[in-house]
Design a protein around this motif. Structure first.
Motif, short mmCIF file in Angstrom:
data_model
loop_
_atom_site.label_atom_id
_atom_site.label_comp_id
_atom_site.label_asym_id
_atom_site.label_seq_id
_atom_site.Cartn_x
_atom_site.Cartn_y
_atom_site.Cartn_z
N LEU A 76 0.92 -1.17 0.09
CA LEU A 76 0.08 0.01 0.08
C LEU A 76 0.81 1.39 0.06
N ASP A 77 0.62 2.08 -0.85
CA ASP A 77 1.27 3.51 -0.90
C ASP A 77 0.23 4.49 -0.04
N LEU A 78 0.93 4.59 0.98
CA LEU A 78 0.10 5.42 2.01
C LEU A 78 -0.19 6.66 1.58
N LYS A 79 0.68 7.31 0.94
CA LYS A 79 0.67 8.86 0.35
C LYS A 79 -0.40 8.63 -0.64
N ALA A 80 -0.39 7.82 -1.57
CA ALA A 80 -1.49 7.74 -2.64
C ALA A 80 -2.73 7.64 -1.94
N LEU A 81 -2.85 6.67 -0.85
CA LEU A 81 -4.10 6.61 -0.06
C LEU A 81 -4.78 7.89 0.61
N ALA A 82 -3.55 8.68 1.20
CA ALA A 82 -4.02 9.78 1.70
C ALA A 82 -4.27 11.00 0.64
#
Length: 166
Positions: A76-82
């Motif tokens: 999971l790319d947390l920056k992309a999710l944010a």
């Protein structure tokens, strides 16, 4: 090996899909409690890992708890999710908090039928699969359905969330 839905007890996630009139099938496989990875699930199902989606629980700094569904072998790319969820920052929820928040335990977390209807984001790659597997809410039990039907059921959105493992 999967078995017919007639022999499988339905979960809240499966009942929710039935209530909405969404077509799906249930598949049960034996799980190794020492390896609850989505890649192992894909192997047990005899399915391509890019069409088996794991559900991860995160928390955004503005919106709170949210769920992300990404391919089995991806991270999971947390920056992309944010960004996709309207947050400045997102972080994974601690494993000990997943059960109280969702009602699901590790290896059986479903984007459907959680204790509360959290925002759900599904990696855009799901749209390349005719059908995908997601957890039905119990270890070893998977739902097999069209990705657009999953989005409709959870009022979710596609987003670019996954990256290849490092």
């Amino acid at each position: 090996m999967s078995v017919s839905a007639a022999k499988i007890s339905k979960t809240n996630a499966a009942r929710l899909l039935e209530k909405m009139g969404i077509a799906f099938s249930l598949h049960r496989v034996d799980v190794d409690e020492k390896d609850l990875s989505a890649v192992s699930m894909a192997r047990a199902l005899g399915a391509a890992p890019e069409c088996v989606f794991k559900t991860l629980v995160a928390r955004g700094d503005r919106t709170g708890v949210l769920m992300a569904c990404i391919p089995a072998a991806a991270e999971l790319d947390l920056k992309a999710l944010a960004q996709a969820s309207g947050n400045k920052h997102a972080e994974m929820v601690r494993l000990k908090d997943v059960l109280p928040l969702t009602g699901y335990r590790r290896g059986g977390c479903s984007p459907l039928g959680a204790k509360k209807a959290y925002p759900v984001f599904v990696d855009h790659s799901a749209s390349a699969c005719e059908r995908i597997y997601v957890s039905a809410g119990a270890r070893g039990l998977q739902l097999f359905l069209k990705p657009d039907d999953l989005l409709r059921a959870v009022n979710g959105r596609y987003a670019f969330l996954a990256r290849a493992p490092v």
